[in-house]
Design an enzyme around this catalytic site. Sequence first.
Site, mmCIF file in Angstrom:
data_model
loop_
_atom_site.group_PDB
_atom_site.id
_atom_site.type_symbol
_atom_site.label_atom_id
_atom_site.label_comp_id
_atom_site.label_asym_id
_atom_site.label_seq_id
_atom_site.Cartn_x
_atom_site.Cartn_y
_atom_site.Cartn_z
ATOM 1 N N CYS A 12 39.767 -2.250 55.759
ATOM 2 C CA CYS A 12 40.016 -0.823 55.877
ATOM 3 C C CYS A 12 39.009 -0.256 56.885
ATOM 4 C CB CYS A 12 39.851 -0.132 54.523
ATOM 5 S SG CYS A 12 38.152 -0.178 53.887
ATOM 6 N N HIS A 40 32.602 -7.113 49.665
ATOM 7 C CA HIS A 40 32.962 -8.072 48.616
ATOM 8 C C HIS A 40 33.728 -9.251 49.219
ATOM 9 C CE1 HIS A 40 31.441 -5.842 45.272
ATOM 10 N NE2 HIS A 40 32.183 -4.789 45.529
ATOM 11 N N CYS A 95 31.215 4.897 53.667
ATOM 12 C CA CYS A 95 32.568 5.268 54.074
ATOM 13 C C CYS A 95 32.712 6.792 54.052
ATOM 14 C CB CYS A 95 33.588 4.630 53.126
ATOM 15 S SG CYS A 95 35.279 5.198 53.371
ATOM 16 N N HIS A 123 30.551 -0.006 38.877
ATOM 17 C CA HIS A 123 30.771 -0.278 40.301
ATOM 18 C C HIS A 123 29.761 0.496 41.151
ATOM 19 C CE1 HIS A 123 32.802 -0.436 44.225
ATOM 20 N NE2 HIS A 123 33.452 -1.483 43.752
ATOM 21 N N GLU A 125 29.998 1.987 43.958
ATOM 22 C CA GLU A 125 30.486 3.261 44.503
ATOM 23 C C GLU A 125 30.359 4.384 43.482
ATOM 24 O OE1 GLU A 125 34.640 5.450 45.574
ATOM 25 O OE2 GLU A 125 34.488 3.371 46.267
ATOM 26 N N THR A 165 37.322 5.723 45.164
ATOM 27 C CA THR A 165 38.280 5.622 46.272
ATOM 28 C C THR A 165 39.302 4.514 46.088
ATOM 29 O OG1 THR A 165 36.746 4.216 47.527
ATOM 30 C CG2 THR A 165 36.694 6.596 47.983
ATOM 31 N N CYS A 193 41.192 6.905 48.727
ATOM 32 C CA CYS A 193 41.308 6.877 50.188
ATOM 33 C C CYS A 193 42.736 6.527 50.630
ATOM 34 C CB CYS A 193 40.296 5.918 50.807
ATOM 35 S SG CYS A 193 40.772 4.191 50.781
ATOM 36 N N SER A 221 36.145 -7.986 44.002
ATOM 37 C CA SER A 221 36.470 -6.794 44.784
ATOM 38 C C SER A 221 37.371 -5.873 43.972
ATOM 39 C CB SER A 221 37.185 -7.203 46.081
ATOM 40 O OG SER A 221 37.822 -6.094 46.683
ATOM 41 N N ASN A 223 39.154 -3.175 44.908
ATOM 42 C CA ASN A 223 40.462 -2.852 45.494
ATOM 43 C C ASN A 223 41.403 -4.054 45.472
ATOM 44 O OD1 ASN A 223 40.601 -4.041 48.472
ATOM 45 N ND2 ASN A 223 38.510 -3.321 48.170
#
Length: 285
Positions: A12, A40, A95, A123, A125, A165, A193, A221, A223
Site C-alpha cells: 500500500c 510485517h 502513514c 497492535h 498502530e 486503518t 484506509c 500481518s 491486514n
Amino acid sequence: MNIIRAKTAGFCFGVDRAVKLTYDLLADGHKVATLGPLIHNPQVVEDLEAKGALTCPDVASVPDGYEVIIRSHGVPQTVYDEISTRRLAYHDATCPFVAKIHKIAMRADENHALLLVAGDASHPEVQGIVGHTKGKVKVFANLEELEKMLPELLQQESIYVVAQTTFRVESWEKCKEFLKKQCTKAEIFDTICNATWARQQEAEDLSQKCDHMVVIGGHHSSNTQKLLQVAARHAVAINVETADELDPAWLKDAVTVGVTAGASTPSSIIEEVLNSMSEEIRDDM
C-alpha cells in the site's frame, strides 16, 4: 487450473513510502534503526538488516549516531518525546491515514471526549493512536465487545469513534450502525484506509468466483489476516508468506484460484508465488 490475480495486491502507499525511505537512506550511507520491524514481512526486514539497518524494540536500544525511522504504524507521543530527549535524528514514516487518526485522538483529548477505537488493542498502530490522548480511551475488537460497553458509553458527554486503518470493513459497518442507533452522542470518523477498503472488497468479490484463494503476506500481518478472513467466507483459503510454503497437494483439485496479498507483501514475493503455481500447472499437463 485458472489463476486470477487481484489488481490491488501488494504494497500500500504507506508501506511503500516507509520501505523506499529506508532503502534510500541506507544507499546514501546513513546509519538507521527502525523502531520494531519496519513492516510485517520477514523477508524485507532481513534484507534491510543485511544492508545495515538495525531493528530496535524501543528508543533506549538505539545506538548513538543512528537515525531513527518511525514505521508506518506510527507511535505514541511519548516515543517522540524520548527521541527528542536523546537528541536523535529521526524520519517519520507514519502513514498519512494513521497520522490523521492521531490528530483526531488529540482533538478528543482537547474536547474532553472519550476516544473509542475499533481495533486490536495489542497492535502497534492502535497503541500509537491511544498514545496520542491523555483522556479516556476504550478499545473494542468487534460488535460484541462494543455492545457490552453501551451502559458506560451512554454516560459520556462526548465520544469520538475511530477505527484501526486495517479493521475489517464489514465489522466496522455493523459497529457504526449500532452506534448510530444506540449512542447518538458518538461522533464517528471513517478512518479505515482506502487501500484496505479496496483490498477487502476485491477479496470478497474474487473469492466468490474462485474455489480456492491464496492470500500472500506475513502470518502476523493484521491486514493480511483480515483478507484471509474475508476470502475464507466463500472459498477454501490459505495464507502463505513465501512460495516455499505453498503445498502443491493443496492445489490438486483446484479449478479457479484467486491470489491476493497483504499491504506489506513486496511484488517480488507475489511473483514468486504466481510462478510456483504456474509451474504446478505445467507439471500437471
